[in-house]
Design an enzyme around this catalytic site. Structure first.
Site, PDB file in Angstrom:
ATOM      1  N   ASP A  11       0.859  -1.218  -0.010  1.00  0.00           N
ATOM      2  CA  ASP A  11       0.080   0.024  -0.031  1.00  0.00           C
ATOM      3  C   ASP A  11       0.866   1.239  -0.092  1.00  0.00           C
ATOM      4  OD1 ASP A  11      -2.150   1.721   0.096  1.00  0.00           O
ATOM      5  OD2 ASP A  11      -2.746   1.159   2.121  1.00  0.00           O
ATOM      6  N   ASP A 101      -3.336   2.419  -5.945  1.00  0.00           N
ATOM      7  CA  ASP A 101      -2.213   2.645  -4.893  1.00  0.00           C
ATOM      8  C   ASP A 101      -2.037   1.168  -3.904  1.00  0.00           C
ATOM      9  OD1 ASP A 101      -4.258   3.179  -3.392  1.00  0.00           O
ATOM     10  OD2 ASP A 101      -3.749   4.918  -2.549  1.00  0.00           O
ATOM     11  N   GLU A 102      -2.839   0.351  -4.275  1.00  0.00           N
ATOM     12  CA  GLU A 102      -2.454  -0.820  -3.231  1.00  0.00           C
ATOM     13  C   GLU A 102      -2.918  -2.161  -4.073  1.00  0.00           C
ATOM     14  OE1 GLU A 102      -5.205  -1.584  -0.084  1.00  0.00           O
ATOM     15  OE2 GLU A 102      -6.574  -0.173  -0.982  1.00  0.00           O
TER      16      GLU A 102
END
Length: 396
Positions: A11, A101-102
């Site tokens: 993350d 983003d993860e």
């Protein structure tokens, strides 16, 4: 045999703000807020002052007067996300993206060439720092749920491995909010019954939780509290819904103004639906009131469709029914989502045989916008209206 789980949850930390600090060295170590009217992201220096995502810009500046406020650069965030996901795929073929983003990564089959999961995670973090210039936190565990909890605890810019023999020792002291599905309302219900930690929830009788929260939610939370999560990392999983939303601030909006916002939202997400060659049956609007309470209203169509007109008509009915509530409580956010998705394949028609699908007009408009840009042609009610920021998304 290793005592480390095969699943990594990676993350990126304060993604938008980290990209801004990376691209402008003068911002490193300083509180950074992305977005003026509404906070889209905040650096950890700004978060330390109480700034949070979706907070009003004026409130954020009062909490952190030294913050540097920068406009969002969606193209830069999209490019950074692609660079990071290339690193993920260089690490393992088993990557399940959750957002830009993860992601979850399964490294269980890489022991011979990659070593222990913790070593793979260390190299992953180093590669993201070197090749993308961004900080990333990684949680390593036996289940997806626990890996995500571990990454949350390890933030920012950390690595946390939860070994098999210490899973419950790590999990049970955490507050119940650490469990997926426990929001403010559920947490209040649990705490009213004296359940404040994951361990206390795990010690509760399954039947009591079902009676309190319902069969699905009660059963799921009881299982997670014992770290029972059989889900595997899924590659190529398609999104279950397509949505967009717009923060409105605290100014009162007329029904006509809200309709313009809704038209823009549906126009955008219907185009995304058709680009993915999918259809939907359920239309949902999301409302956030001035007291920060949230509600959703949804309508399920008789047949799947990707036609903007049909979807907009359903959304307008939902919004019209909510007008009295909006007038009484004020509205600070309006969102729309399309769910109950399916591939755009032939399906059984119902009587009468009138298939609701994207019209030739929708298809022609999509082609024009693809070739000349989305501003090349638009609806009359949207003329002169500033374009909303389109958040970067993972491919469908």
């Amino acid at each position: 045999m290793t005592d480390e789980g095969p699943i990594l949850h990676a993350d990126l930390d304060s993604f938008y703000a980290s990209v801004e600090q990376r691209d402008d060295p003068a911002l490193k170590g300083r509180p950074v807020i992305v977005g003026g009217g509404v906070v889209l992201a905040a650096s950890y220096e700004a978060k330390a002052c109480g700034v949070r995502t979706a907070m009003g810009g004026a409130q954020a500046r009062r909490l952190c007067p030294d913050a540097v406020v920068v406009p969002p650069r969606m193209s830069a965030y999209s490019a950074a996300s692609k660079a990071v996901f290339e690193i993920f795929h260089d690490t393992t073929p088993w990557v399940e993206g959750l957002s830009i983003d993860e992601a979850f990564l399964d490294v269980g089959g890489l022991a011979r060439i990659g070593g222990r999961p913790s070593r793979i995670a260390e190299r992953l973090r180093a590669a993201v720092a070197e090749r993308a210039g961004l900080p990333i936190t990684v949680g390593v565990a036996r289940t997806k749920f626990l890996a995500k909890v571990a990454s949350r605890v390890a933030k920012p810019d950390g690595l946390l491995v939860v070994p098999h023999d210490a899973e419950l020792e790590f999990l049970h002291p955490l507050p119940v909010e650490a469990l997926w599905g426990v929001g403010k309302v559920t947490a209040e219900k649990l705490r009213a019954r004296g359940i404040g930690t994951v361990g206390q929830l795990a010690a509760s009788e399954h039947v009591d939780l079902v009676g309190m929260l319902g069969r699905a939610a009660g059963g799921q939370l009881h299982a997670l509290a014992h770290n029972r999560d059989p889900r595997r990392v899924e590659v190529g999983r398609r999104r279950r819904s397509i949505g967009a939303q717009r923060a409105l601030g605290r100014r009162r909006r007329t029904p006509a103004e809200l309709d313009v916002v809704l038209v823009a939202l549906i126009d955008r997400i219907a185009r995304r639906l058709r680009a993915a060659r999918r259809v939907c049956r359920t239309v949902t609007i999301r409302l956030r009131f001035a007291d920060f309470a949230r509600v959703t209203r949804s309508h399920t169509l008789n047949e799947p469709t990707a036609g903007t007109g049909v979807l907009l008509a359903a959304a307008r009915e939902l919004l019209a029914a909510a007008v009295p509530m909006i007038a009484d409580r004020g509205l600070t956010l309006l969102g729309a989502a399309l769910s109950n998705l399916a591939d755009e394949d032939p399906f059984q028609l119902s009587l009468p045989f009138e298939r609701q699908r994207a019209s030739e007009l929708d298809t022609a408009l999509d082609a024009v916008r693809d070739r000349f840009g989305k501003a090349a042609v638009t609806r009359a009610v949207l003329l002169g209206r500033p374009d909303d920021f389109e958040v970067p998304l993972l491919p469908d």
